[in-house]
Design a protein around this motif. Structure first.
Motif, PDB file in Angstrom:
ATOM      1  N   LYS A 162      -9.937   6.612  -1.631  1.00 47.82           N
ATOM      2  CA  LYS A 162      -8.883   5.601  -1.724  1.00 47.82           C
ATOM      3  C   LYS A 162      -9.147   4.405  -0.819  1.00 47.82           C
ATOM      4  O   LYS A 162      -9.004   3.252  -1.237  1.00 47.82           O
ATOM      5  CB  LYS A 162      -7.527   6.218  -1.369  1.00 47.82           C
ATOM      6  CG  LYS A 162      -6.370   5.224  -1.350  1.00 47.82           C
ATOM      7  CD  LYS A 162      -5.053   5.908  -1.076  1.00 47.82           C
ATOM      8  CE  LYS A 162      -3.925   4.900  -0.848  1.00 47.82           C
ATOM      9  NZ  LYS A 162      -3.655   4.067  -2.031  1.00 47.82           N
ATOM     10  N   TYR A 163      -9.513   4.661   0.435  1.00 49.76           N
ATOM     11  CA  TYR A 163      -9.580   3.593   1.419  1.00 49.76           C
ATOM     12  C   TYR A 163     -10.996   3.101   1.746  1.00 49.76           C
ATOM     13  O   TYR A 163     -11.137   2.088   2.431  1.00 49.76           O
ATOM     14  CB  TYR A 163      -8.892   4.029   2.711  1.00 49.76           C
ATOM     15  CG  TYR A 163      -7.410   4.227   2.553  1.00 49.76           C
ATOM     16  CD1 TYR A 163      -6.565   3.167   2.282  1.00 49.76           C
ATOM     17  CD2 TYR A 163      -6.845   5.502   2.656  1.00 49.76           C
ATOM     18  CE1 TYR A 163      -5.191   3.352   2.125  1.00 49.76           C
ATOM     19  CE2 TYR A 163      -5.485   5.695   2.505  1.00 49.76           C
ATOM     20  CZ  TYR A 163      -4.663   4.628   2.231  1.00 49.76           C
ATOM     21  OH  TYR A 163      -3.312   4.812   2.083  1.00 49.76           O
ATOM     22  N   GLN A 176      -1.056   9.041  -4.123  1.00 56.78           N
ATOM     23  CA  GLN A 176      -1.037   7.782  -3.385  1.00 56.78           C
ATOM     24  C   GLN A 176      -0.023   7.855  -2.244  1.00 56.78           C
ATOM     25  O   GLN A 176      -0.274   7.366  -1.134  1.00 56.78           O
ATOM     26  CB  GLN A 176      -0.666   6.627  -4.327  1.00 56.78           C
ATOM     27  CG  GLN A 176      -1.630   6.397  -5.477  1.00 56.78           C
ATOM     28  CD  GLN A 176      -2.981   5.883  -5.017  1.00 56.78           C
ATOM     29  OE1 GLN A 176      -3.120   5.373  -3.908  1.00 56.78           O
ATOM     30  NE2 GLN A 176      -3.989   6.021  -5.869  1.00 56.78           N
ATOM     31  N   GLN A 201      -7.408  -1.845  -1.901  1.00 53.17           N
ATOM     32  CA  GLN A 201      -6.798  -0.946  -0.921  1.00 53.17           C
ATOM     33  C   GLN A 201      -7.758  -0.648   0.225  1.00 53.17           C
ATOM     34  O   GLN A 201      -7.353  -0.544   1.392  1.00 53.17           O
ATOM     35  CB  GLN A 201      -6.367   0.348  -1.607  1.00 53.17           C
ATOM     36  CG  GLN A 201      -5.243   0.158  -2.621  1.00 53.17           C
ATOM     37  CD  GLN A 201      -4.868   1.460  -3.306  1.00 53.17           C
ATOM     38  OE1 GLN A 201      -4.491   2.423  -2.653  1.00 53.17           O
ATOM     39  NE2 GLN A 201      -4.977   1.517  -4.622  1.00 53.17           N
ATOM     40  N   CYS A 209      -7.744  -3.565   2.595  1.00 54.28           N
ATOM     41  CA  CYS A 209      -6.528  -3.564   3.421  1.00 54.28           C
ATOM     42  C   CYS A 209      -6.661  -2.564   4.565  1.00 54.28           C
ATOM     43  O   CYS A 209      -6.236  -2.834   5.699  1.00 54.28           O
ATOM     44  CB  CYS A 209      -5.311  -3.242   2.565  1.00 54.28           C
ATOM     45  SG  CYS A 209      -4.846  -4.551   1.406  1.00 54.28           S
ATOM     46  N   ALA A 230      -2.832  -2.504  -7.352  1.00 52.87           N
ATOM     47  CA  ALA A 230      -3.800  -2.684  -6.266  1.00 52.87           C
ATOM     48  C   ALA A 230      -4.973  -1.745  -6.513  1.00 52.87           C
ATOM     49  O   ALA A 230      -4.818  -0.523  -6.438  1.00 52.87           O
ATOM     50  CB  ALA A 230      -3.151  -2.396  -4.920  1.00 52.87           C
ATOM     51  N   ARG A 279      -8.668   0.186  -6.055  1.00 52.06           N
ATOM     52  CA  ARG A 279      -9.219   0.889  -4.889  1.00 52.06           C
ATOM     53  C   ARG A 279      -9.988  -0.034  -3.959  1.00 52.06           C
ATOM     54  O   ARG A 279      -9.858   0.081  -2.730  1.00 52.06           O
ATOM     55  CB  ARG A 279     -10.086   2.053  -5.362  1.00 52.06           C
ATOM     56  CG  ARG A 279      -9.254   3.232  -5.871  1.00 52.06           C
ATOM     57  CD  ARG A 279     -10.122   4.321  -6.449  1.00 52.06           C
ATOM     58  NE  ARG A 279      -9.317   5.450  -6.924  1.00 52.06           N
ATOM     59  CZ  ARG A 279      -9.763   6.395  -7.717  1.00 52.06           C
ATOM     60  NH1 ARG A 279     -11.018   6.370  -8.127  1.00 52.06           N
ATOM     61  NH2 ARG A 279      -8.973   7.382  -8.103  1.00 52.06           N
ATOM     62  N   SER A 335       0.814  -1.216   0.000  1.00 54.94           N
ATOM     63  CA  SER A 335       0.000   0.000   0.000  1.00 54.94           C
ATOM     64  C   SER A 335       0.842   1.258   0.000  1.00 54.94           C
ATOM     65  O   SER A 335       0.377   2.324  -0.416  1.00 54.94           O
ATOM     66  CB  SER A 335      -0.933   0.005   1.218  1.00 54.94           C
ATOM     67  OG  SER A 335      -1.778  -1.124   1.197  1.00 54.94           O
ATOM     68  N   SER A 368       4.326   0.818  -4.706  1.00 57.55           N
ATOM     69  CA  SER A 368       2.921   0.924  -4.308  1.00 57.55           C
ATOM     70  C   SER A 368       2.145   1.840  -5.263  1.00 57.55           C
ATOM     71  O   SER A 368       2.738   2.734  -5.891  1.00 57.55           O
ATOM     72  CB  SER A 368       2.846   1.494  -2.885  1.00 57.55           C
ATOM     73  OG  SER A 368       3.435   2.785  -2.832  1.00 57.55           O
ATOM     74  N   PRO A 369       0.818   1.612  -5.366  1.00 55.42           N
ATOM     75  CA  PRO A 369       0.061   0.514  -4.774  1.00 55.42           C
ATOM     76  C   PRO A 369       0.025  -0.701  -5.714  1.00 55.42           C
ATOM     77  O   PRO A 369      -0.458  -0.599  -6.844  1.00 55.42           O
ATOM     78  CB  PRO A 369      -1.341   1.127  -4.613  1.00 55.42           C
ATOM     79  CG  PRO A 369      -1.433   2.122  -5.736  1.00 55.42           C
ATOM     80  CD  PRO A 369      -0.049   2.624  -5.991  1.00 55.42           C
TER      81      PRO A 369
END
Length: 279
Positions: free
Chosen positions: A269-270, A231, A126, A129, A121, A123, A37, A55-56
């Motif tokens: 993003k998260y 990022q 991510q 995670c 990776a 969204r 990440s 990353s990512p």
């Protein structure tokens, strides 16, 4: 964070090193997915070329038998990762009816040697995670069920992302001098998160024209300069919120965002707000 429920192993955390050196470790049998990440590392496994992972990114490794891999982390930049391991027996349970599809997607050969693939990776990956890192359940069966479900969901998304068709031709190799300048541009970005230089300022500072910088940066780091910077900023902010207990506004200013814009970008993003992740 680490757990093993008998079929799925999960580890998540941050690694920080002061100097780059190669470390050797025994490769687990089955499928291992490592979601990077934040940060960058290099890795080597038998019969595969050395791979740089920025990353990512998700690194998918298939292995059977007694093999060893090597990895070297970039000093000065924390590596935030989530690693998922599924044994051959576990894969037999979860993918019994889709084993051929998995073999095609991982481009496995019959020689039984280790195989490595990398993909961006996404969204959703991510976000999962981040949810693992901020697991709201503290102990017992509910926590194990929650984390196992997240790990299997990441596995499903990654396998769906892998393209079963043969890889297209690789990007052209960069001259060593250009690689050195582009890495210098990367280091300058890392050191100036609060007030990053423009593309023209960056290219002038490292002695490479804008076109070469844009093309070479994407080649080395898998994304445009602007997207990579975003990022990176959000990754650093995530660490500040979860590991250093910094306030949301302080973390936002630390990486060059206003609190309002930071919250929007962070959730995008998260999949969670900065306040939810901070707890």
């Amino acid at each position: 964070m680490a757990f093993y429920d008998g079929s799925v192993a999960l580890k998540s955390g941050t690694i920080a090193v002061q100097s780059e050196s190669w470390e050797t470790e025994r490769m687990s049998e089955g499928l291992k997915l490592i979601v990077i990440s934040n940060g960058r590392l290099r890795c080597k496994i038998p019969d595969c070329p050395q791979t740089t992972i920025s990353s990512p990114t998700v690194c998918a490794v298939w292995n059977l038998g007694e093999n060893e891999g090597m990895q070297a982390f970039e000093p000065g930049t924390p590596i935030r990762y989530t690693a998922i391991e599924l044994s051959p027996q576990s894969l037999g349970v979860h993918l019994a009816e889709d084993a051929q599809s998995m073999q095609e997607r991982l481009r496995l050969k019959d020689n039984g040697r280790p195989h490595l693939m990398t993909v961006a990776a996404t969204r959703p990956v991510q976000a999962l995670c981040a949810q693992i890192a901020a697991c709201p359940l503290k102990e017992g069966a509910p926590r194990t069920l929650y984390l196992t479900a997240k790990a299997l969901e990441i596995t499903a998304l990654v396998l769906d992302t892998l393209d079963p068709s043969p890889a297209v031709a690789a990007l052209p190799r960069l001259p060593p001098g250009d690689i050195e300048r582009i890495r210098a541009a990367h280091d300058l970005l890392v050191s100036r998160l609060q007030s990053p230089p423009s593309l023209s300022e960056l290219s002038l500072a490292v002695g490479i024209n804008v076109k070469k910088l844009k093309t070479g940066f994407r080649h080395l780091y898998g994304d445009s300069v602007f997207a990579y910077l975003q990022q990176l900023r959000l990754g650093v902010a995530y660490r500040l919120l979860t590991e250093e207990d910094m306030s949301v506004s302080a973390a936002a200013y630390k990486v060059g965002y206003s609190p309002a814009h930071f919250s929007v970008a962070f959730r995008k993003k998260y999949g969670s707000s900065p306040k939810e992740v901070r707890g």
